[in-house]
Design a protein around this motif. Structure first.
Motif, PDB file in Angstrom:
ATOM      1  N   SER A 188      -9.275   4.551 -11.644  1.00 20.31           N
ATOM      2  CA  SER A 188     -10.687   4.811 -11.332  1.00 20.31           C
ATOM      3  C   SER A 188     -11.244   5.935 -12.200  1.00 20.31           C
ATOM      4  O   SER A 188     -12.362   5.836 -12.726  1.00 20.31           O
ATOM      5  CB  SER A 188     -10.842   5.167  -9.846  1.00 20.31           C
ATOM      6  OG  SER A 188     -10.430   4.104  -9.018  1.00 20.31           O
ATOM      7  N   SER A 202      -7.942  -0.219  -1.560  1.00 18.02           N
ATOM      8  CA  SER A 202      -8.047   0.133  -2.978  1.00 18.02           C
ATOM      9  C   SER A 202      -9.502   0.105  -3.450  1.00 18.02           C
ATOM     10  O   SER A 202      -9.928   0.973  -4.227  1.00 18.02           O
ATOM     11  CB  SER A 202      -7.189  -0.807  -3.825  1.00 18.02           C
ATOM     12  OG  SER A 202      -7.573  -2.157  -3.627  1.00 18.02           O
ATOM     13  N   SER A 203     -10.281  -0.857  -2.962  1.00 14.29           N
ATOM     14  CA  SER A 203     -11.701  -0.930  -3.343  1.00 14.29           C
ATOM     15  C   SER A 203     -12.474   0.260  -2.780  1.00 14.29           C
ATOM     16  O   SER A 203     -13.337   0.839  -3.471  1.00 14.29           O
ATOM     17  CB  SER A 203     -12.319  -2.238  -2.845  1.00 14.29           C
ATOM     18  OG  SER A 203     -11.676  -3.355  -3.418  1.00 14.29           O
ATOM     19  N   PHE A 218      -5.840  -4.225  -9.331  1.00  9.28           N
ATOM     20  CA  PHE A 218      -6.796  -4.925  -8.483  1.00  9.28           C
ATOM     21  C   PHE A 218      -6.574  -6.435  -8.453  1.00  9.28           C
ATOM     22  O   PHE A 218      -7.008  -7.107  -7.515  1.00  9.28           O
ATOM     23  CB  PHE A 218      -8.231  -4.630  -8.961  1.00  9.28           C
ATOM     24  CG  PHE A 218      -8.798  -3.369  -8.385  1.00  9.28           C
ATOM     25  CD1 PHE A 218      -9.939  -3.379  -7.623  1.00  9.28           C
ATOM     26  CD2 PHE A 218      -8.179  -2.150  -8.607  1.00  9.28           C
ATOM     27  CE1 PHE A 218     -10.463  -2.211  -7.088  1.00  9.28           C
ATOM     28  CE2 PHE A 218      -8.678  -0.978  -8.090  1.00  9.28           C
ATOM     29  CZ  PHE A 218      -9.829  -0.999  -7.321  1.00  9.28           C
ATOM     30  N   THR A 220      -4.639  -4.072   1.552  1.00  6.85           N
ATOM     31  CA  THR A 220      -4.444  -3.427   0.252  1.00  6.85           C
ATOM     32  C   THR A 220      -5.695  -3.535  -0.612  1.00  6.85           C
ATOM     33  O   THR A 220      -6.113  -2.559  -1.250  1.00  6.85           O
ATOM     34  CB  THR A 220      -3.254  -4.052  -0.485  1.00  6.85           C
ATOM     35  OG1 THR A 220      -2.083  -3.969   0.337  1.00  6.85           O
ATOM     36  CG2 THR A 220      -2.986  -3.345  -1.802  1.00  6.85           C
ATOM     37  N   VAL A 265      -4.485   3.310  -8.389  1.00  9.06           N
ATOM     38  CA  VAL A 265      -5.907   3.056  -8.137  1.00  9.06           C
ATOM     39  C   VAL A 265      -6.736   4.288  -8.490  1.00  9.06           C
ATOM     40  O   VAL A 265      -7.776   4.192  -9.156  1.00  9.06           O
ATOM     41  CB  VAL A 265      -6.135   2.664  -6.656  1.00  9.06           C
ATOM     42  CG1 VAL A 265      -7.633   2.577  -6.351  1.00  9.06           C
ATOM     43  CG2 VAL A 265      -5.480   1.325  -6.348  1.00  9.06           C
ATOM     44  N   LEU A 312       0.847  -1.182   0.000  1.00 15.62           N
ATOM     45  CA  LEU A 312       0.000   0.000   0.000  1.00 15.62           C
ATOM     46  C   LEU A 312       0.893   1.246   0.000  1.00 15.62           C
ATOM     47  O   LEU A 312       0.967   1.991   0.971  1.00 15.62           O
ATOM     48  CB  LEU A 312      -0.920  -0.010   1.219  1.00 15.62           C
ATOM     49  CG  LEU A 312      -2.183   0.849   1.120  1.00 15.62           C
ATOM     50  CD1 LEU A 312      -3.024   0.433  -0.069  1.00 15.62           C
ATOM     51  CD2 LEU A 312      -2.981   0.738   2.404  1.00 15.62           C
ATOM     52  N   PHE A 325       0.997   2.767  -5.535  1.00 18.47           N
ATOM     53  CA  PHE A 325      -0.168   1.883  -5.662  1.00 18.47           C
ATOM     54  C   PHE A 325      -1.459   2.694  -5.578  1.00 18.47           C
ATOM     55  O   PHE A 325      -2.380   2.514  -6.382  1.00 18.47           O
ATOM     56  CB  PHE A 325      -0.121   0.814  -4.568  1.00 18.47           C
ATOM     57  CG  PHE A 325      -1.139  -0.279  -4.738  1.00 18.47           C
ATOM     58  CD1 PHE A 325      -0.815  -1.457  -5.389  1.00 18.47           C
ATOM     59  CD2 PHE A 325      -2.424  -0.129  -4.236  1.00 18.47           C
ATOM     60  CE1 PHE A 325      -1.763  -2.462  -5.554  1.00 18.47           C
ATOM     61  CE2 PHE A 325      -3.370  -1.123  -4.394  1.00 18.47           C
ATOM     62  CZ  PHE A 325      -3.034  -2.301  -5.050  1.00 18.47           C
ATOM     63  N   ILE A 326      -1.533   3.592  -4.592  1.00 21.81           N
ATOM     64  CA  ILE A 326      -2.739   4.398  -4.415  1.00 21.81           C
ATOM     65  C   ILE A 326      -2.983   5.302  -5.625  1.00 21.81           C
ATOM     66  O   ILE A 326      -4.123   5.461  -6.080  1.00 21.81           O
ATOM     67  CB  ILE A 326      -2.630   5.241  -3.124  1.00 21.81           C
ATOM     68  CG1 ILE A 326      -2.644   4.309  -1.906  1.00 21.81           C
ATOM     69  CG2 ILE A 326      -3.762   6.250  -3.027  1.00 21.81           C
ATOM     70  CD1 ILE A 326      -2.399   5.007  -0.586  1.00 21.81           C
TER      71      ILE A 326
END
Length: 333
Positions: free
Chosen positions: A122, A175-176, A146, A171, A118, A110, A114-115
């Motif tokens: 998105s 992320s979700s 994912f 993680t 995401v 995390l 990575f963030i």
């Protein structure tokens, strides 16, 4: 092929020589180190490297460094028994768990990178959904990270490695939630949410597809074929249904949002079930016997939980179909 560089104490060399005295070892080189020990380089085929590493795992005063080999010159000799066979189906070729830790577990952190991936994926997926542009949606699925947490969770479950399981869960959940929050806020502000193409009603073939993607993803990771995972990311379709669920939820289209979220959950469940089965059948196990017993218990428990969750999904599909059928046959409809 794999090149194993083994650094071992002098008193343990004799036992190691017996282990390396097999036809699976293509070639070995021995050199004496300055610390009263030996450095032994062993060239072996991929399918035998994992077995050899399992044998070396519990040896004291032993350090193994694993190198991937692109090729050798001259070409390794083929044993006579293999030359005589016209058709030969080899063993299940899989990377060792030490290599899988590097390929599967380490990238699932995390981190800020990575963030950001995401968040960016998105936004790409949201734009693709609102524009009803399949190409943009596919691009979002490719860059969305994912798939990694689910494969890592199945890997940690098979090994009974709680730190890996915990990291994968955190993680995956974070992320979700990031993607869901972005999509819900977006759906509340956007005025054309009701015009997006809805996810089709969930069916049994969605379960089969998700299971097939899970098996394919783990096999490609076990074989070291990372490029194949791109196709699995697209077929598994984790981000688009989650984003669509959030957009519809923000736009107050609750039944359609529930359907999209149900598809997302189905894909997560099936990916983990397929991952646990494939890693287990590939022989991914801890080295010590007490760790093996612990891993078995955790694997059974996790498999039971995921199976019950899948059964709940199947029951939900049955109830939805029954509700749709009763709605169609009602008088006046």
């Amino acid at each position: 092929m794999r090149l194993l560089e083994i650094v071992i104490a002098r008193e343990a060399k004799e036992a190691l020589d017996k282990l390396l005295d097999s036809e699976e070892v293509i070639e070995k080189w021995v050199s004496e180190t300055v610390e009263e020990g030996y450095a032994i380089k062993v060239l072996t085929q991929d399918e035998y490297a994992k077995e050899l590493l399992n044998s070396l795992e519990n040896r004291q005063h032993c350090r193994v460094i694993i190198h991937a080999v692109e090729g050798t010159l001259p070409k390794p000799d083929v044993p006579e028994k293999e030359k005589e066979a016209k058709v030969r189906i080899g063993k299940f070729v899989a990377l060792s768990k030490e290599e899988l830790y590097s390929d599967i577990d380490e990238p699932v952190k995390l981190s800020l990178n990575f963030i950001l991936m995401v968040i960016l994926s998105s936004f790409v997926a949201g734009i693709g959904i609102l524009k009803d542009n399949v190409a943009i949606i596919i691009g979002a699925m490719v860059i969305a990270p994912f798939l990694g947490p689910n494969m890592s969770m199945a890997f940690g479950t098979t090994l009974g490695d709680w730190p890996v399981i915990k990291k994968s869960m955190v993680t995956g959940i974070v992320s979700s939630l990031i993607a869901l929050v972005i999509s819900v806020l977006w759906g509340m502000l956007a005025g054309n949410v009701g015009e997006i193409t809805m996810d089709p009603g969930i069916a049994y073939d969605d379960i089969v597809l998700a299971l097939a993607c899970g098996f394919a993803g783990v096999i490609s990771a076990l074989s070291g074929q990372g490029g194949t995972l791109v196709g699995v990311m697209v077929a598994a379709a984790l981000l688009p249904p989650l984003m669509r669920a959030g957009l519809l939820l923000g736009g107050e289209y609750y039944s359609d949002a529930f359907n999209s979220f149900l598809i997302f959950c189905t894909n997560i469940i099936c990916l983990n079930i397929a991952g646990i089965i494939t890693f287990y059948l590939a022989g991914i196990r801890p080295g010590r016997w007490w760790e093996k017993e612990n891993a078995k218990k955790k694997t059974r428990t996790a498999f039971l939980i995921w199976s019950l969750a899948l059964a709940l999904i199947i029951i939900t599909i049955l109830l939805l179909r029954k509700f749709e059928f009763s709605t169609r046959v009602m008088p006046g409809n």
